[in-house]
Design an enzyme around this catalytic site. Structure first.
Site, PDB file in Angstrom:
ATOM      1  N   SER A  99      43.200  38.997  43.769  1.00 39.70           N
ATOM      2  CA  SER A  99      43.067  39.523  42.398  1.00 39.70           C
ATOM      3  C   SER A  99      44.173  40.485  41.981  1.00 39.70           C
ATOM      4  O   SER A  99      44.257  40.843  40.809  1.00 39.70           O
ATOM      5  CB  SER A  99      41.727  40.218  42.229  1.00 39.70           C
ATOM      6  OG  SER A  99      40.737  39.249  42.042  1.00 39.70           O
ATOM      7  N   LYS A 134      46.155  39.337  39.157  1.00 39.28           N
ATOM      8  CA  LYS A 134      45.697  39.460  37.769  1.00 39.28           C
ATOM      9  C   LYS A 134      46.539  40.472  36.985  1.00 39.28           C
ATOM     10  O   LYS A 134      46.603  40.409  35.760  1.00 39.28           O
ATOM     11  CB  LYS A 134      44.216  39.880  37.742  1.00 39.28           C
ATOM     12  CG  LYS A 134      43.281  38.802  38.299  1.00 39.28           C
ATOM     13  CD  LYS A 134      41.871  39.344  38.501  1.00 39.28           C
ATOM     14  CE  LYS A 134      40.927  38.281  39.059  1.00 39.28           C
ATOM     15  NZ  LYS A 134      39.612  38.842  39.445  1.00 39.28           N
ATOM     16  N   TYR A 178      45.433  29.377  38.213  1.00 42.56           N
ATOM     17  CA  TYR A 178      44.822  30.664  38.578  1.00 42.56           C
ATOM     18  C   TYR A 178      44.775  30.809  40.112  1.00 42.56           C
ATOM     19  O   TYR A 178      45.178  31.834  40.663  1.00 42.56           O
ATOM     20  CB  TYR A 178      43.423  30.747  37.951  1.00 42.56           C
ATOM     21  CG  TYR A 178      42.555  31.866  38.484  1.00 42.56           C
ATOM     22  CD1 TYR A 178      42.777  33.194  38.115  1.00 42.56           C
ATOM     23  CD2 TYR A 178      41.505  31.599  39.366  1.00 42.56           C
ATOM     24  CE1 TYR A 178      41.983  34.217  38.614  1.00 42.56           C
ATOM     25  CE2 TYR A 178      40.703  32.620  39.859  1.00 42.56           C
ATOM     26  CZ  TYR A 178      40.943  33.928  39.489  1.00 42.56           C
ATOM     27  OH  TYR A 178      40.169  34.938  39.985  1.00 42.56           O
ATOM     28  N   TYR A 187      36.400  46.746  39.672  1.00 47.10           N
ATOM     29  CA  TYR A 187      35.094  46.142  39.370  1.00 47.10           C
ATOM     30  C   TYR A 187      33.992  47.204  39.291  1.00 47.10           C
ATOM     31  O   TYR A 187      34.186  48.258  38.682  1.00 47.10           O
ATOM     32  CB  TYR A 187      34.753  45.053  40.412  1.00 47.10           C
ATOM     33  CG  TYR A 187      35.913  44.164  40.713  1.00 47.10           C
ATOM     34  CD1 TYR A 187      36.482  43.387  39.711  1.00 47.10           C
ATOM     35  CD2 TYR A 187      36.482  44.108  41.971  1.00 47.10           C
ATOM     36  CE1 TYR A 187      37.562  42.571  39.965  1.00 47.10           C
ATOM     37  CE2 TYR A 187      37.569  43.294  42.240  1.00 47.10           C
ATOM     38  CZ  TYR A 187      38.112  42.538  41.230  1.00 47.10           C
ATOM     39  OH  TYR A 187      39.186  41.741  41.489  1.00 47.10           O
ATOM     40  N   VAL A 225      40.480  40.426  47.073  1.00 47.74           N
ATOM     41  CA  VAL A 225      39.615  40.134  48.223  1.00 47.74           C
ATOM     42  C   VAL A 225      40.395  39.783  49.496  1.00 47.74           C
ATOM     43  O   VAL A 225      39.802  39.604  50.558  1.00 47.74           O
ATOM     44  CB  VAL A 225      38.560  39.029  47.937  1.00 47.74           C
ATOM     45  CG1 VAL A 225      37.532  39.488  46.929  1.00 47.74           C
ATOM     46  CG2 VAL A 225      39.201  37.719  47.526  1.00 47.74           C
TER      47      VAL A 225
HETATM   48  N1  GLN Z   1      40.720  34.206  43.967  1.00 48.17           N
HETATM   49  C1  GLN Z   1      39.568  35.069  44.007  1.00 48.17           C
HETATM   50  C2  GLN Z   1      38.443  34.479  43.191  1.00 48.17           C
HETATM   51  O1  GLN Z   1      38.703  33.963  42.160  1.00 48.17           O
HETATM   52  C3  GLN Z   1      39.959  36.423  43.500  1.00 48.17           C
HETATM   53  C4  GLN Z   1      38.843  37.421  43.592  1.00 48.17           C
HETATM   54  C5  GLN Z   1      39.275  38.809  43.990  1.00 48.17           C
HETATM   55  O2  GLN Z   1      40.278  39.040  44.653  1.00 48.17           O
HETATM   56  N2  GLN Z   1      38.431  39.760  43.665  1.00 48.17           N
HETATM   57  O3  GLN Z   1      37.303  34.519  43.541  1.00 48.17           O
END
Ligand code: GLN
Length: 303
Positions: free
Chosen positions: A61, A64, A186, A238, A256
């Site tokens: 993530s 992002k 993505y 989050y 993650v």
């Molecule tokens: N690629 C992961 C997902 O879409 C990214 C989630 C994350 O790092 N929080 O679930």
């Protein structure tokens, strides 16, 4: 600074064993949990590090933030009609709010929001993944940065939840492109593999009013940079964003894969990595390391 980072590593290493490596993406479940790294990139171009700062990991993530920066560069204010700027207070992959808020995700850093941003980039670029990868390579000053295709394929195979979000947004009219094509792009971005030094360097523009010194590029305007940092401070972690602001007091973004980047405006950017996560999906030792760092430097964006 190198001594400080080494002492932080000593302090947080005993926490390894208390978290859990992400296993909902099978390709990530195989990562050796016993790893830790921290790197700082100062606004005058110095790198400080401790631990495995040159070991690549899945940025997940954290990507992002790159996609948001790219979208901000190429879209006007109207982009904010499709994605909000409020913290969600929910897990990163929650579907609940999306239904009762009519397919408009709370912010660009929960998965639903990042999918809308990816949809915007899909409309803008002939090859969105290529555009993203070149953007990241330029920012990190590293032409060898690659997507881990095994991780990307594993994410696509187990895409049910992300696909549900994207199709729900499509049903609400907040998704322009083919869902499967956007999901591929993505996941390709989430599966980019980088190390802490690359990441600290790549996000230095957020600590430097939008200017990336090592490649002499004004990536975002100072105002846009402040906007991104404000979103990182309110939504980058989050449902743990509030406690991260309270304890660390810096704009930050987790993934993650166990990485977290944080910004000390006008001073430096930092990246920590340790694969084991806490219940909110954020690196357990990583958060502890950033808490120790912010306590040592005695600095928070909140005063
Ligand atoms: N690629 C992961 C997902 O879409 C990214 C989630 C994350 O790092 N929080 O679930």
């Amino acid at each position: 600074m190198n001594e400080l980072l080494a002492s932080i590593e000593q302090k947080v290493r005993p926490l390894i064993g208390q978290g859990k490596v992400a296993n909902y993406i099978p390709a990530l479940a195989n990562v050796n949990p016993n790893q830790f790294a921290i790197a700082v990139y100062s606004n005058d171009g110095q790198v400080f590090q401790a631990g495995q700062a040159s070991t690549n990991f899945s940025i997940q993530s954290i990507s992002k933030v790159f996609s948001l920066a790219l979208a901000i560069k190429h879209n006007g204010e109207e982009m904010w009609q499709r994605v909000g700027r409020e913290p969600s207070g929910n897990p990163f992959n929650s579907l609940a709010q999306l239904e009762y808020e009519a397919g408009v995700p709370r912010n660009p850093f929960i998965n639903a929001g990042a999918l809308v941003i990816s949809d915007m980039n899909q409309s803008r670029f002939a090859s969105p993944h290529y555009a993203m990868r070149e953007f990241i390579r330029r920012l990190a000053d590293n032409p060898n940065i690659r997507t881990d295709k095994v991780v990307a394929a594993s994410e696509y195979e187990f895409r049910a939840r992300n696909a549900s979000m994207a199709y729900l947004m499509k049903a609400f009219g907040n998704f322009d492109n083919d869902v499967e094509a956007v999901l591929h792009n993505y996941f390709d971005s989430c599966a980019v593999s980088m190390n802490c030094i690359d990441l600290a360097k790549a996000f230095s523009f957020l600590a430097n009013k939008g200017y990336s010194k090592h490649n002499n590029e004004q990536v975002l305007t100072p105002k846009e940079t402040a906007h991104v940092n404000s979103l990182l401070a309110t939504s980058g972690l989050y449902d743990e964003a509030g406690s991260f602001a309270y304890h660390v007091g810096l704009p930050g973004k987790s993934g993650v894969g166990g990485g977290i980047i944080a910004i000390v405006p006008n001073r430096f950017s930092v990246c920590v990595w340790s694969p084991e996560l806490n219940k909110s999906g954020n690196s357990l030792a990583g958060i502890a390391a950033l808490e120790a760092l912010s306590e040592s430097i005695g600095w928070s964006v909140f005063g």
